[in-house]
Structures are given as structure tokens and as C-alpha cells.
Scaffold this active site. Structure first.
Site, PDB file in Angstrom:
ATOM      1  N   CYS A   1       0.864  -1.421  -0.134  1.00 13.33           N
ATOM      2  CA  CYS A   1      -0.102   0.108  -0.037  1.00 13.33           C
ATOM      3  C   CYS A   1       0.911   1.385  -0.053  1.00 13.33           C
ATOM      4  O   CYS A   1       0.369   2.357  -0.177  1.00 13.33           O
ATOM      5  CB  CYS A   1      -0.827  -0.002   1.328  1.00 13.33           C
TER       6      CYS A   1
ATOM      7  N   HIS B   1      -3.154   7.243   1.834  1.00 11.54           N
ATOM      8  CA  HIS B   1      -3.486   5.754   1.606  1.00 11.54           C
ATOM      9  C   HIS B   1      -5.086   5.627   2.329  1.00 11.54           C
ATOM     10  O   HIS B   1      -5.049   5.762   3.424  1.00 11.54           O
ATOM     11  CB  HIS B   1      -2.668   4.909   1.882  1.00 11.54           C
TER      12      HIS B   1
ATOM     13  N   ASN C   1     -10.063  -0.075  -0.077  1.00 10.82           N
ATOM     14  CA  ASN C   1      -8.733  -0.081  -0.045  1.00 10.82           C
ATOM     15  C   ASN C   1      -8.203  -0.426  -1.489  1.00 10.82           C
ATOM     16  O   ASN C   1      -8.496  -1.926  -1.630  1.00 10.82           O
ATOM     17  CB  ASN C   1      -8.172  -0.819   1.178  1.00 10.82           C
TER      18      ASN C   1
END
Lengths: 82, 325
Positions: B112, B252, B282
Site C-alpha cells: 500500500c 492511503h 482499499n
């Protein structure tokens, strides 16, 4: 640190995270059931307690009431001093 | 310091949208549970598009918006933890499909944080002898999700975003500071995509389930809410800036509650923290460039503003890039 001092710090952290009134957060309060706290609230309360007292709480197992939390902190602090 | 400019940006998501309620067909969950704990309302999921397909689409959109030809590119980097192949790299597939014959191309995996790590690498290349490059974050995480595991499946989505970067000595745009940190000792707290060692010489006893996302929620939560603010503060110190100097934070998009907590720890209003996790979930390395592109297209992020971009996730990795857009 006395038990009362630990309690008032823990109480302030729970009040800040859950938005509950301080009077509702007593030693017998069940954090999940009485305060409508979800798993992320618990993560955050433990986070803040770890930072505030500079201790590590490895697992939230066995922690249900505010008294459980205060007792845990007290034990950890005693361990570190001893 | 040589100036580096984000010239163009674009993003792409698969058409298919899965609402929270749709997930109740596969697992015991609810819209209310997902919404209150994550802020996620829906996610886009591939019905066959691959990471290279999404990346190529982003690259084509970016080139169509710019005055540049594919041959002008010196490099293509794709940040991904869900590539189509171990080889060729996703970036090499993109290079071929857009005809960027002068570009060298490779993938970068920092989960990520991939796009943030990619900004550092791309910035260093552009401080060297490269002049133009493409950096894309792209993921098809739906292939790494156990769609019956409610603790993880509700979190992830597919998508891609990217930027065209150039060495721009006459521009005011700048890559001001970068902070990257890896905590490998906590790597087992967030895993996906284990590759079993299966050959005539061995029989890997590992649980086949290791192919899918596994996460220690509390450990990752603690890491994100501590290490991201720390990384932002280190990057700001390096940049000789104060947290109030930052116009917008592009973090993020893992979980709205984590973003809110990071804002609180930094003493900043949450409206400075851009968010689209509600619509996409996500998307790992794709989340930062997707959000950045949406904010640029909406006119929220403007030239001259100071932007802090941060990623955090598997590795464990964390990173912050401070730019003057």
C-alpha cells in the site's frame, strides 16, 4: 501512581474516544456493552492507554470492564517498577 | 534542488460496483457494520480486467491528455502487489501496449506504500539523467481476497491511478522531501499472495489459505495511527515546513477511521485529509494516485499548493512524500 489517578486518566481516554459523559464511565462499566464501543474504539482506547502510561497491552482478551483496564495498567506499572 | 512536476494524472476502475449489501450474499456482514467501522460504501471489482489492463488504460488516458508521445518516456514504473505475472513485469506489458519503446520499465512492490516509494524512485531518476516518466499504482486485489472471510473481504477493491512526471527546471513544482520506513519484523501482521514452493523436489506444507489476505487488525491499526503521523512529521522536518503549511493530505485510503485518527494525532482538521475510501475501498498502491487524480480534476488540488502524500501497509511499509504541486 494511585489507582484513582490511573482511573481518571483511563476515564478521560474513554470519554475522549467514545464521546460518552464522564459520569457514565465508572469502574463497573462494561466497555463494549455499556458504551456502544466497537472493535476500533477498543483499539484506540488501548492505543491511547499504551501511549499515556508507556506500557504494552499485548491482548485485549480478558478486558471487559473499566476496572479490568485499570487493574491491567496498575499491574503493568508495578511490573516495570519492580 | 531540481524541480519535478506532476504534468498529468488519470485513474481507471473496473465498471462493476459491489455495494456493501451485495457482500451479504457471500458472508455474514452488514452495510451498517462495514460503514461504521471503515467508511466504505462500495468498491469496484474486476470482471476480468487485469492489473496490466487497468495500468494500460491509465497510461493511455495520461498520454491523451498531454502533448507527449509514448516514445518521449524514459521510464515506466508500476507499483503493485497484484501483478499479472512474476515476469514480464506489469510495467513491461504497459510499455509494449502503449509503444513506449524508449522507456525502461519495471514493477515496484511496497504494497500500500508502493506509490509513495515509487515517487521517491521516480524523483531520484528525474534528478539524474531521466527527463520524463510514468508512475502508476495499479491493483486487482479481488484475486487475493477470500470472498467468504468477512474480516478482510469487505475492505478491498480494484483500481489504478498514475501520474506523468517530468524534470522541469523552469517550473515552481517540486518534490520537497521524502521519508520512507520499513518495519520488516512486523511483516507477518499483514500478508497476501504466498507463493508455495511446489516442485518435484518438495511439497510445501504451507496452508493454501496463505494465498489470501490475512491481517492482524489491531497491530495494523496501531502501526498506521502511530507510524504515519511520525513519517509525516519527519518529512516535514526535512522540508523545514510545519504541519499547518500543508494544504492537503493525500493518505492511503485504507479506512476512514484510521485517516480521522491520523488527522487528530497531527492536530489538523479532517477536511484537509482528502478521502474517497467510501467509493473504492482499499486499493493498495492505487489509492493515493486515484485520490490525487480526483482532487486535481476537481480543482481541489491546485498548482503552488503544498501536498503531503502518505502510504502505509504490508511490509510493513510507510512513507511520505511532500510536494509542491
Amino acid at each position: 501512581m494511585t489507582k484513582d489517578e490511573i482511573f481518571s486518566k483511563v476515564q478521560a481516554i474513554i470519554v475522549d474516544q467514545t464521546g460518552e459523559d464522564a459520569e457514565k464511565v465508572t469502574l463497573t462499566t462494561n466497555i463494549k456493552q455499556d458504551l456502544d464501543a466497537d472493535s476500533l474504539d477498543i483499539f484506540e482506547v488501548i492505543n491511547e492507554i499504551e501511549d499515556e502510561f508507556d506500557i504494552k497491552i499485548e491482548t485485549e482478551d480478558g478486558i471487559e470492564t473499566v476496572a479490568d483496564l485499570v487493574g491491567f495498567v496498575e499491574k503493568q506499572l508495578a511490573k516495570e517498577q519492580g | 534542488m531540481t524541480s519535478i512536476r506532476i504534468v498529468q494524472s488519470a485513474h481507471e476502475v473496473p465498471e462493476k460496483i459491489i455495494q456493501n449489501d451485495d457482500l451479504t450474499a457471500y458472508m455474514d456482514t452488514s452495510d451498517e457494520w462495514i460503514r461504521t467501522r471503515t467508511g466504505i460504501l462500495q468498491r469496484h471489482v474486476s470482471t476480468g480486467q487485469t492489473t496490466a489492463d487497468l495500468s494500460t488504460s491509465v497510461a493511455k488516458k495520461i498520454l491523451a491528455q498531454s502533448d507527449w508521445q509514448a516514445e518521449d518516456l524514459d521510464f515506466i514504473i508500476v507499483a503493485t502487489m497484484s501483478p499479472d505475472y512474476m515476469t514480464p513485469a506489469t510495467a513491461a506489458i504497459v510499455q509494449s501496449r502503449i509503444g513506449a519503446k524508449n522507456a525502461f520499465a519495471f514493477d515496484l512492490n511496497a504494497a500500500c506504500s508502493g506509490f509513495i516509494y515509487g515517487l521517491r524512485v521516480a524523483g531520484d531518476l528525474l534528478h539524474g539523467n531521466c527527463r520524463k516518466g510514468l508512475l502508476i499504482g495499479s491493483e486487482v486485489l479481488s484475486k487475493l481476497v477470500d470472498w467468504h472471510e468477512r474480516s478482510t473481504a469487505v475492505l478491498f477493491g480494484d483500481g489504478a491511478g498514475g501520474v506523468l512526471l517530468e524534470h522541469a527546471p523552469d517550473s515552481d513544482s517540486e518534490f520537497i522531501a521524502s521519508d520512507l520506513k520499513t518495519i520488516g519484523e512486523l511483516g507477518d501482521r499483514l500478508t497476501a499472495g504466498y507463493q508455495p514452493v511446489n516442485s518435484p523436489f518438495t511439497n510445501d506444507p504451507a496452508d493454501p489459505h496463505k494465498r489470501y489476505f490475512e491481517m492482524d487488525g489491531r497491530a495494523v491499526y496501531k502501526f498506521a495511527t502511530h507510524d504515519v503521523p511520525d513519517s509525516i512529521e519527519r518529512a516535514l522536518k526535512q522540508a523545514r515546513l510545519l504541519v499547518n503549511d500543508v494544504d492537503y493530505f493525500v493518505l492511503h485510503q485504507a479506512n476512514q477511521r484510521i485517516i480521522n485518527q491520523i488527522a487528530k494525532r497531527l492536530g489538523q482538521p479532517t477536511d484537509k485529509f482528502l478521502s474517497n475510501v467510501a467509493n473504492y475501498g482499499n486499493t493498495s498502491a492505487a489509492s493515493v494516485p486515484m485520490l490525487l487524480d480526483e482532487a486535481i480534476q476537481a480543482g481541489t488540488i491546485k498548482r503552488g499548493q503544498t501536498i503531503a502524500l502518505s502510504g502505509f501497509g504490508g511490509g510493513l511499509t510507510v512513507g511520505t512524500q511532500i510536494i509542491k504541486f
